[in-house]
Design a protein around this motif. Structure first.
Motif, PDB file in Angstrom:
ATOM      1  N   SER A 182       0.820  -1.120  -0.076  1.00 34.43           N
ATOM      2  CA  SER A 182       0.026  -0.097   0.086  1.00 34.43           C
ATOM      3  C   SER A 182       1.013   1.214   0.038  1.00 34.43           C
ATOM      4  CB  SER A 182      -0.897   0.140   1.164  1.00 34.43           C
ATOM      5  OG  SER A 182      -0.307   0.213   2.432  1.00 34.43           O
ATOM      6  N   TYR A 183       2.027   1.092   0.450  1.00 32.86           N
ATOM      7  CA  TYR A 183       3.030   2.338   0.509  1.00 32.86           C
ATOM      8  C   TYR A 183       3.458   2.616  -0.735  1.00 32.86           C
ATOM      9  CZ  TYR A 183       2.997   1.708   5.780  1.00 32.86           C
ATOM     10  OH  TYR A 183       2.545   1.432   6.887  1.00 32.86           O
ATOM     11  N   ALA A 184       3.948   1.454  -1.593  1.00 33.09           N
ATOM     12  CA  ALA A 184       4.118   1.706  -3.048  1.00 33.09           C
ATOM     13  C   ALA A 184       2.960   2.317  -3.668  1.00 33.09           C
ATOM     14  CB  ALA A 184       4.806   0.366  -3.370  1.00 33.09           C
ATOM     15  N   THR A 185       1.961   1.725  -3.709  1.00 32.77           N
ATOM     16  CA  THR A 185       0.916   1.913  -4.202  1.00 32.77           C
ATOM     17  C   THR A 185       0.476   3.536  -4.249  1.00 32.77           C
ATOM     18  OG1 THR A 185      -0.007  -0.163  -4.553  1.00 32.77           O
ATOM     19  CG2 THR A 185      -1.583   1.686  -4.729  1.00 32.77           C
ATOM     20  N   ALA A 186       0.437   3.930  -2.831  1.00 33.99           N
ATOM     21  CA  ALA A 186       0.216   5.435  -2.683  1.00 33.99           C
ATOM     22  C   ALA A 186       1.096   6.111  -3.100  1.00 33.99           C
ATOM     23  CB  ALA A 186      -0.040   5.516  -1.139  1.00 33.99           C
ATOM     24  N   ALA A 187       2.461   5.906  -2.983  1.00 33.77           N
ATOM     25  CA  ALA A 187       3.293   6.852  -3.326  1.00 33.77           C
ATOM     26  C   ALA A 187       3.036   7.145  -4.780  1.00 33.77           C
ATOM     27  CB  ALA A 187       4.804   6.289  -3.078  1.00 33.77           C
TER      28      ALA A 187
END
Length: 390
Positions: A330-335
């Motif tokens: 989710s961190y990668a997707t959000a970034a």
């Protein structure tokens, strides 16, 4: 690579087709719903905003759901949103369906990125991610131009119906290829949510997320508005738009494939070499956009460089967020979707300037320049200290 990984890539293909195909449909959507092209471009940002908010939010909720059930539910929600979007005559409703679809896409990617990392050895995350992202690149090669052709032939609504239909075999693939597991078993070695969220306080993780956002903003700033460049500046017909999208997609596939071989062990090499080339390429494309042959060549090259850097930075986010196994995806997707949201918004503001439809290309160059200003001093410092950059 494990076979279930390719089934996940199949679903990513359907979702990637939806995310990118608007680049070839914006003029038709704008005309049909009586809005400007710049306003229609906000649909891309709506999708990205839904991804930004949805990735961490849905990832938190999905911590308590079995992986297979989560992935299947997200795909079916995504399909339903496209069916509603295909029949609406309201821009506001279409906007809302893009947000809902984005939430479903965000949840799927957050779970899929994490699942992909668990299917391979710890030092092969880059390779696994390359396979997963191949679904996106194939979407830009086949799905997106196909959607554009379908939109040109039968109207943009047909393209939305096609995406909804694509979700069905993807859902069947997930149902068949991902083993059913119990939440208790899947969460046995998982850190507490508070510990996973605390990873966001790590400066290096935040830095890599910022770089990924800037590079993706540059990519979406230009990709979203490629169609007006092709039909306006280059003076080509509508049927040339799918060809340009195919070239960008083919380049992105090459870029992801190469980065998949390098991002695990030599990420700094990808950034140090690809970054300056990407920076040069966007202004060059703006200058040569009225000449079809250079335009086609540069679109291919920029697709390769953009996705090579972008996928490398996604991989680094997963490495840096290793202490958050359930939330890393989710961190990668959000970034990346912070960039996908800001890029078209920034690009849209340039359309009313003197440079017109070439404004997004210049904006992309500035965004890459900002990323390099942040990245290269740090790479130099690490080299002086004889530290491995990541």
């Amino acid at each position: 690579m494990p076979f279930p990984l390719y089934l996940l890539a199949m679903a990513v293909f359907a979702m990637g087709t939806s995310e990118f195909m608007l680049a070839g449909l914006l003029p038709d959507i704008a005309s049909d719903l009586d809005v400007t092209v710049g306003t229609a471009g906000v649909l891309t940002s709506a999708f990205a905003v839904g991804m930004i908010v949805g990735a961490p939010l849905v990832a938190v909720l999905a911590r308590n759901w079995p992986r297979r059930s989560s992935l299947l539910g997200f795909i079916l929600t995504f399909a339903t949103a496209h069916a509603v979007g295909a029949v609406t005559t309201s821009f506001a409703i279409l906007f809302a369906t893009r947000v809902v679809a984005a939430l479903a896409n965000a949840g799927f990617l957050a779970v899929a990125l994490t699942a992909a990392g668990t299917l391979v050895p710890p030092d092969k995350k880059g390779r696994a991610l390359a396979v997963l992202l191949s679904g996106t690149t194939v979407a830009t090669i086949a799905g997106v131009p196909g959607g554009s052709l379908l939109g040109t032939w039968l109207g943009w609504r047909a393209a939305f119906w096609a995406v909804a239909a694509l979700c069905l075999p993807a859902a069947a693939g997930v149902l068949k290829g991902i083993a059913a597991g119990r939440v208790k078993d899947e969460a046995a070695d998982r850190p507490a949510l508070r510990a996973e969220l605390a990873q966001l306080a790590r400066p290096r993780l935040v830095l890599v997320m910022l770089l990924g956002s800037l590079v993706n903003a540059a990519t979406f700033a230009s990709f979203t508005f490629l169609a007006p460049v092709v039909t306006g500046t280059a003076g080509l017909g509508d049927w040339w738009v799918p060809l340009v999208l195919v070239l960008f997609g083919a380049g992105s596939f090459v870029g992801v494939t190469i980065a998949g071989r390098l991002s695990d062990q030599r990420p700094a090499l990808v950034i140090a070499v690809g970054g300056p080339l990407l920076l040069i390429g966007w202004p060059a494309l703006a200058v040569l956009a009225d000449q079809p042959v250079p335009l086609f060549a540069l679109v291919f090259v920029q697709g390769a460089l953009s996705f090579a850097l972008g996928s490398t930075l996604i991989t680094r986010v997963l490495y840096e967020a290793a202490g958050a196994p359930a939330m890393a995806g989710s961190y990668a997707t959000a970034a990346l979707n912070v960039g996908a949201a800001l890029g078209p918004l920034i690009a849209a503001t340039t359309l009313s300037t003197e440079v017109g439809v070439l404004g997004p290309l210049w904006a992309s160059g500035l965004l890459v320049a900002l990323a390099l200003l942040i990245a290269f001093p740090l790479l130099t410092e690490w080299k002086k200290q004889r530290l491995r950059p990541w």
